[in-house]
Scaffold this motif. Structure first.
Motif, PDB file in Angstrom:
ATOM      1  N   LEU A   3      -8.947   4.984  -4.036  1.00 55.02           N
ATOM      2  CA  LEU A   3      -7.999   4.455  -3.061  1.00 55.02           C
ATOM      3  C   LEU A   3      -6.625   4.325  -3.685  1.00 55.02           C
ATOM      4  N   ARG A   4      -5.638   4.953  -3.067  1.00 56.46           N
ATOM      5  CA  ARG A   4      -4.247   4.771  -3.478  1.00 56.46           C
ATOM      6  C   ARG A   4      -3.675   3.671  -2.596  1.00 56.46           C
ATOM      7  N   HIS A   5      -3.161   2.621  -3.215  1.00 57.98           N
ATOM      8  CA  HIS A   5      -2.742   1.437  -2.475  1.00 57.98           C
ATOM      9  C   HIS A   5      -1.343   1.564  -1.879  1.00 57.98           C
ATOM     10  N   ASN A   6      -1.210   0.989  -0.690  1.00 60.24           N
ATOM     11  CA  ASN A   6       0.107   0.793  -0.080  1.00 60.24           C
ATOM     12  C   ASN A   6       0.373  -0.716  -0.148  1.00 60.24           C
ATOM     13  N   ASN A  46       5.534   1.951  -0.847  1.00 60.98           N
ATOM     14  CA  ASN A  46       5.708   2.724   0.385  1.00 60.98           C
ATOM     15  C   ASN A  46       6.891   3.672   0.235  1.00 60.98           C
ATOM     16  N   TYR A  47       7.039   4.222  -0.945  1.00 59.23           N
ATOM     17  CA  TYR A  47       8.166   5.074  -1.314  1.00 59.23           C
ATOM     18  C   TYR A  47       8.333   6.265  -0.372  1.00 59.23           C
ATOM     19  N   GLN A  48       9.562   6.490   0.012  1.00 55.24           N
ATOM     20  CA  GLN A  48       9.937   7.669   0.797  1.00 55.24           C
ATOM     21  C   GLN A  48      10.845   8.533  -0.076  1.00 55.24           C
ATOM     22  N   PRO A  49      10.609   9.843  -0.165  1.00 54.82           N
ATOM     23  CA  PRO A  49      11.382  10.706  -1.051  1.00 54.82           C
ATOM     24  C   PRO A  49      12.899  10.606  -0.859  1.00 54.82           C
ATOM     25  N   SER A  50      13.362  10.278   0.321  1.00 52.37           N
ATOM     26  CA  SER A  50      14.801  10.218   0.550  1.00 52.37           C
ATOM     27  C   SER A  50      15.421   8.901   0.080  1.00 52.37           C
ATOM     28  N   SER A  51      14.607   7.960  -0.370  1.00 54.52           N
ATOM     29  CA  SER A  51      15.134   6.656  -0.768  1.00 54.52           C
ATOM     30  C   SER A  51      15.506   6.652  -2.242  1.00 54.52           C
ATOM     31  N   SER A  52      16.277   5.648  -2.641  1.00 57.51           N
ATOM     32  CA  SER A  52      16.670   5.529  -4.047  1.00 57.51           C
ATOM     33  C   SER A  52      15.776   4.548  -4.790  1.00 57.51           C
ATOM     34  N   VAL A  54      12.617   3.267  -6.882  1.00 63.30           N
ATOM     35  CA  VAL A  54      11.733   3.884  -7.868  1.00 63.30           C
ATOM     36  C   VAL A  54      10.297   3.784  -7.349  1.00 63.30           C
ATOM     37  N   PRO A  55       9.603   4.920  -7.210  1.00 69.42           N
ATOM     38  CA  PRO A  55       8.244   4.890  -6.664  1.00 69.42           C
ATOM     39  C   PRO A  55       7.232   4.307  -7.650  1.00 69.42           C
ATOM     40  N   ALA A  56       6.175   3.744  -7.110  1.00 79.37           N
ATOM     41  CA  ALA A  56       5.072   3.241  -7.918  1.00 79.37           C
ATOM     42  C   ALA A  56       3.770   3.639  -7.240  1.00 79.37           C
ATOM     43  N   SER A  57       2.734   3.781  -8.035  1.00 82.86           N
ATOM     44  CA  SER A  57       1.429   4.109  -7.500  1.00 82.86           C
ATOM     45  C   SER A  57       0.383   3.222  -8.158  1.00 82.86           C
ATOM     46  N   VAL A  58      -0.471   2.622  -7.341  1.00 87.02           N
ATOM     47  CA  VAL A  58      -1.624   1.860  -7.820  1.00 87.02           C
ATOM     48  C   VAL A  58      -2.850   2.524  -7.213  1.00 87.02           C
ATOM     49  N   VAL A  59      -3.804   2.885  -8.069  1.00 86.64           N
ATOM     50  CA  VAL A  59      -5.018   3.580  -7.645  1.00 86.64           C
ATOM     51  C   VAL A  59      -6.216   2.780  -8.148  1.00 86.64           C
ATOM     52  N   THR A  60      -7.213   2.597  -7.293  1.00 89.55           N
ATOM     53  CA  THR A  60      -8.446   1.957  -7.731  1.00 89.55           C
ATOM     54  C   THR A  60      -9.632   2.849  -7.386  1.00 89.55           C
ATOM     55  N   PHE A  61     -10.694   2.668  -8.149  1.00 93.76           N
ATOM     56  CA  PHE A  61     -11.945   3.365  -7.897  1.00 93.76           C
ATOM     57  C   PHE A  61     -13.023   2.308  -7.741  1.00 93.76           C
ATOM     58  N   LEU A 106       2.802  11.468  -8.289  1.00 90.69           N
ATOM     59  CA  LEU A 106       4.165  11.440  -8.816  1.00 90.69           C
ATOM     60  C   LEU A 106       4.617  12.856  -9.168  1.00 90.69           C
ATOM     61  N   ASP A 107       5.888  13.179  -8.859  1.00 93.62           N
ATOM     62  CA  ASP A 107       6.401  14.523  -9.146  1.00 93.62           C
ATOM     63  C   ASP A 107       6.328  14.852 -10.631  1.00 93.62           C
ATOM     64  N   ASN A 108       6.682  13.901 -11.453  1.00 92.26           N
ATOM     65  CA  ASN A 108       6.608  14.058 -12.900  1.00 92.26           C
ATOM     66  C   ASN A 108       5.719  12.947 -13.417  1.00 92.26           C
ATOM     67  N   PHE A 109       5.021  13.198 -14.499  1.00 93.97           N
ATOM     68  CA  PHE A 109       4.140  12.165 -15.033  1.00 93.97           C
ATOM     69  C   PHE A 109       4.279  12.115 -16.541  1.00 93.97           C
ATOM     70  N   THR A 110       4.460  10.916 -17.048  1.00 90.53           N
ATOM     71  CA  THR A 110       4.594  10.657 -18.474  1.00 90.53           C
ATOM     72  C   THR A 110       3.785   9.419 -18.807  1.00 90.53           C
TER      73      THR A 110
END
Length: 165
Positions: A3-6, A46-52, A54-61, A106-110
């Motif tokens: 599950l990717r959280h919103n 709830n990141y939208q690509p057109s916004s400034s 910084v996106p975040a992602s939380v994923v659970t299993f 994420l477009d890039n991942f580090t």
């Protein structure tokens, strides 16, 4: 179940997820990363690509309602990134699936991994990340920086610096 959280699901699960990380993170999670996770905003999730923002992602299993693993990255993961898996679920593919979801989100991942964290190093290589530099990490240990970026769906290395101290 992955599950990717919103913002709605994160706000419901926040305390449970933070407790899970504190309990199973084996003291490898920096305080700065935990603080970053605690302070996540609705806009980041709830990141939208057109916004400034910084996106975040939380994923659970979860398996039969039991939380088995958590992943988190903000921006491209270079500042704050973590994956924590319940001990009995390790080596079962849970961490791999979580990292794969973060990479695909994420477009890039580090990410940064201390060289004494063999399981996390293996996870990075297994997910096609490339070690691009070595430095002294926040805990004083030698740490590898891993990168992967996506250009029209193809994986590429963004920074091809040689590994050095």
């Amino acid at each position: 179940m992955l599950l990717r959280h919103n913002s709605r699901t994160w706000n419901k699960q926040r305390a449970k997820i933070l407790n899970f990380i504190s309990h199973y993170g084996e003291k490898r999670i920096t305080l700065a990363t935990l603080h970053s996770l605690r302070e996540l905003s609705d806009e980041q999730l709830n990141y939208q690509p057109s916004s400034s923002i910084v996106p975040a992602s939380v994923v659970t299993f979860s398996d039969q309602g039991k939380l088995m693993g958590v992943g988190y990255a903000i921006g491209d993961g270079s500042g704050h990134c973590l994956i924590v898996v319940r001990p009995e679920a390790r080596r079962s593919g849970v961490g791999f699936q979580i990292m794969k979801e973060l990479i695909n989100t994420l477009d890039n991942f580090t990410c940064q991994v201390a060289i004494d964290n063999v399981a996390s190093l293996a996870l990075c290589f297994k997910n096609g990340l490339h070690a691009v530099s070595m430095f002294k990490g926040p805990t004083g240990k030698a740490t590898l920086r891993f990168e992967r970026s996506s250009v029209h769906g193809a994986a590429t290395v963004r920074n091809s610096n040689t590994i050095s101290q």
